[in-house]
Scaffold this motif. Structure first.
Motif, PDB file in Angstrom:
ATOM      1  N   GLU A  68       5.351   3.091  -2.366  1.00 38.60           N
ATOM      2  CA  GLU A  68       4.811   4.217  -3.132  1.00 38.60           C
ATOM      3  C   GLU A  68       4.719   5.442  -2.233  1.00 38.60           C
ATOM      4  OE1 GLU A  68       3.689   5.027  -6.277  1.00 38.60           O
ATOM      5  OE2 GLU A  68       4.805   3.207  -6.794  1.00 38.60           O
ATOM      6  N   PRO A  69       5.294   6.570  -2.632  1.00 42.64           N
ATOM      7  CA  PRO A  69       5.209   7.754  -1.768  1.00 42.64           C
ATOM      8  C   PRO A  69       3.804   8.345  -1.729  1.00 42.64           C
ATOM      9  CG  PRO A  69       6.401   8.251  -3.796  1.00 42.64           C
ATOM     10  CD  PRO A  69       6.100   6.789  -3.823  1.00 42.64           C
ATOM     11  N   LEU A  70       3.453   8.931  -0.586  1.00 45.12           N
ATOM     12  CA  LEU A  70       2.210   9.681  -0.485  1.00 45.12           C
ATOM     13  C   LEU A  70       2.411  11.030  -1.173  1.00 45.12           C
ATOM     14  CD1 LEU A  70       1.324   9.085   3.289  1.00 45.12           C
ATOM     15  CD2 LEU A  70       0.522   7.796   1.288  1.00 45.12           C
ATOM     16  N   GLU A  71       1.306  11.766  -1.315  1.00 48.27           N
ATOM     17  CA  GLU A  71       1.425  13.071  -1.958  1.00 48.27           C
ATOM     18  C   GLU A  71       2.060  14.098  -1.011  1.00 48.27           C
ATOM     19  OE1 GLU A  71      -1.900  15.624  -4.033  1.00 48.27           O
ATOM     20  OE2 GLU A  71      -1.690  13.615  -4.891  1.00 48.27           O
ATOM     21  N   ARG A  72       1.703  14.005   0.279  1.00 47.77           N
ATOM     22  CA  ARG A  72       2.201  14.986   1.261  1.00 47.77           C
ATOM     23  C   ARG A  72       2.627  14.274   2.538  1.00 47.77           C
ATOM     24  NH1 ARG A  72       0.462  20.362   0.280  1.00 47.77           N
ATOM     25  NH2 ARG A  72       0.772  20.877   2.451  1.00 47.77           N
ATOM     26  N   TYR A  73       3.632  14.847   3.177  1.00 49.08           N
ATOM     27  CA  TYR A  73       4.079  14.362   4.485  1.00 49.08           C
ATOM     28  C   TYR A  73       4.159  15.541   5.449  1.00 49.08           C
ATOM     29  CZ  TYR A  73       5.448  10.032   2.192  1.00 49.08           C
ATOM     30  OH  TYR A  73       5.431   8.863   1.506  1.00 49.08           O
ATOM     31  N   ASN A  74       4.031  15.266   6.724  1.00 56.23           N
ATOM     32  CA  ASN A  74       4.291  16.288   7.731  1.00 56.23           C
ATOM     33  C   ASN A  74       5.789  16.459   7.943  1.00 56.23           C
ATOM     34  OD1 ASN A  74       1.622  14.658   9.186  1.00 56.23           O
ATOM     35  ND2 ASN A  74       1.435  16.799   8.593  1.00 56.23           N
ATOM     36  N   LEU A  75       6.532  15.372   7.732  1.00 59.17           N
ATOM     37  CA  LEU A  75       7.967  15.405   8.003  1.00 59.17           C
ATOM     38  C   LEU A  75       8.693  14.441   7.064  1.00 59.17           C
ATOM     39  CD1 LEU A  75      10.316  16.240   9.989  1.00 59.17           C
ATOM     40  CD2 LEU A  75       9.733  14.190  11.296  1.00 59.17           C
ATOM     41  N   VAL A  76       9.773  14.917   6.471  1.00 57.44           N
ATOM     42  CA  VAL A  76      10.630  14.042   5.672  1.00 57.44           C
ATOM     43  C   VAL A  76      11.990  13.992   6.371  1.00 57.44           C
ATOM     44  CG1 VAL A  76      11.760  13.667   3.450  1.00 57.44           C
ATOM     45  CG2 VAL A  76       9.437  14.607   3.523  1.00 57.44           C
ATOM     46  N   VAL A  77      12.401  12.801   6.748  1.00 50.19           N
ATOM     47  CA  VAL A  77      13.673  12.615   7.449  1.00 50.19           C
ATOM     48  C   VAL A  77      14.655  11.997   6.460  1.00 50.19           C
ATOM     49  CG1 VAL A  77      14.831  11.472   9.373  1.00 50.19           C
ATOM     50  CG2 VAL A  77      12.462  12.243   9.636  1.00 50.19           C
ATOM     51  N   ILE A  78      15.798  12.637   6.284  1.00 52.83           N
ATOM     52  CA  ILE A  78      16.834  12.109   5.389  1.00 52.83           C
ATOM     53  C   ILE A  78      17.871  11.396   6.250  1.00 52.83           C
ATOM     54  CG2 ILE A  78      18.500  12.638   3.571  1.00 52.83           C
ATOM     55  CD1 ILE A  78      15.694  13.518   2.833  1.00 52.83           C
ATOM     56  N   GLY A  79      17.979  10.091   6.049  1.00 57.21           N
ATOM     57  CA  GLY A  79      18.978   9.316   6.770  1.00 57.21           C
ATOM     58  C   GLY A  79      18.367   8.525   7.910  1.00 57.21           C
ATOM     59  N   ALA A  80      18.517   7.209   7.830  1.00 56.85           N
ATOM     60  CA  ALA A  80      17.938   6.327   8.847  1.00 56.85           C
ATOM     61  C   ALA A  80      19.015   5.786   9.767  1.00 56.85           C
ATOM     62  CB  ALA A  80      17.158   5.198   8.187  1.00 56.85           C
ATOM     63  N   GLY A  81      19.892   6.697  10.223  1.00 54.42           N
ATOM     64  CA  GLY A  81      20.834   6.345  11.281  1.00 54.42           C
ATOM     65  C   GLY A  81      20.134   6.471  12.626  1.00 54.42           C
TER      66      GLY A  81
ATOM     67  N   GLY B 183       1.570  10.867  15.547  1.00 60.07           N
ATOM     68  CA  GLY B 183       0.509  10.944  14.539  1.00 60.07           C
ATOM     69  C   GLY B 183       0.912  11.617  13.239  1.00 60.07           C
ATOM     70  N   ALA B 184       2.175  12.011  13.105  1.00 57.03           N
ATOM     71  CA  ALA B 184       2.609  12.672  11.869  1.00 57.03           C
ATOM     72  C   ALA B 184       2.778  11.638  10.750  1.00 57.03           C
ATOM     73  CB  ALA B 184       3.932  13.390  12.104  1.00 57.03           C
ATOM     74  N   LYS B 185       2.537  12.100   9.517  1.00 61.18           N
ATOM     75  CA  LYS B 185       2.875  11.278   8.350  1.00 61.18           C
ATOM     76  C   LYS B 185       4.341  11.540   8.039  1.00 61.18           C
ATOM     77  CE  LYS B 185      -1.542  11.155   5.821  1.00 61.18           C
ATOM     78  NZ  LYS B 185      -2.153  10.342   6.819  1.00 61.18           N
ATOM     79  N   VAL B 186       5.157  10.497   8.135  1.00 58.16           N
ATOM     80  CA  VAL B 186       6.603  10.654   8.047  1.00 58.16           C
ATOM     81  C   VAL B 186       7.161   9.826   6.898  1.00 58.16           C
ATOM     82  CG1 VAL B 186       8.795  10.380   9.267  1.00 58.16           C
ATOM     83  CG2 VAL B 186       6.721  10.946  10.553  1.00 58.16           C
TER      84      VAL B 186
END
Ligand SMILES: Cc1cc2nc3c(=O)[nH]c(=O)nc-3n(C[C@H](O)[C@H](O)[C@H](O)COP(=O)(O)OP(=O)(O)OC[C@H]3O[C@@H](n4cnc5c(N)ncnc54)[C@H](O)[C@@H]3O)c2cc1C
Length: 61
Positions: free
Chosen positions: A11-24, A38-41
């Motif tokens: 389940e996604p959180l409402e807010r993130y500090n960082l969204v990373v596209i691609g898990a390479g 400590g960032a919400k990623v």
């Protein structure tokens, strides 16, 4: 390689500090580094973790 049959997206959180596209290689390192600080990623991957290297059938690693 395929997605595990019982896989459920978290389940996604409402807010993130960082969204990373691609898990390479790049995305995994960035996401783990930021989370370690400590960032919400959120790490978004359309196939499987590991990116090109993990899906390559002919690479000599
Ligand atoms: C044929 C070949 C052989 C190679 N052999 C070697 C080797 O032997 N040793 C070595 O060290 N390196 C090798 N490399 C290089 C290595 O694969 C790359 O340097 C490395 O994988 C790049 O990592 P990356 O995270 O930048 O991109 P990638 O590993 O390509 O990861 C990108 C990820 O983003 C995801 N993605 C893309 N668009 C979206 C989207 N819109 N939404 C969600 N997810 C998305 C993809 O599914 C993928 O998982 C090889 C490359 C190639 C092409």
């Amino acid at each position: 390689m395929s997605i595990p049959p019982n896989w459920v997206n978290p389940e996604p959180l409402e807010r993130y500090n960082l969204v990373v596209i691609g898990a390479g290689t790049a995305g995994l390192v960035v996401a783990a580094g930021a989370a370690g600080l400590g960032a919400k990623v959120a790490l978004v991957e359309r196939y499987l973790l590991g990116g090109g290297l993990s899906q390559c059938r002919v690479c000599a690693l």
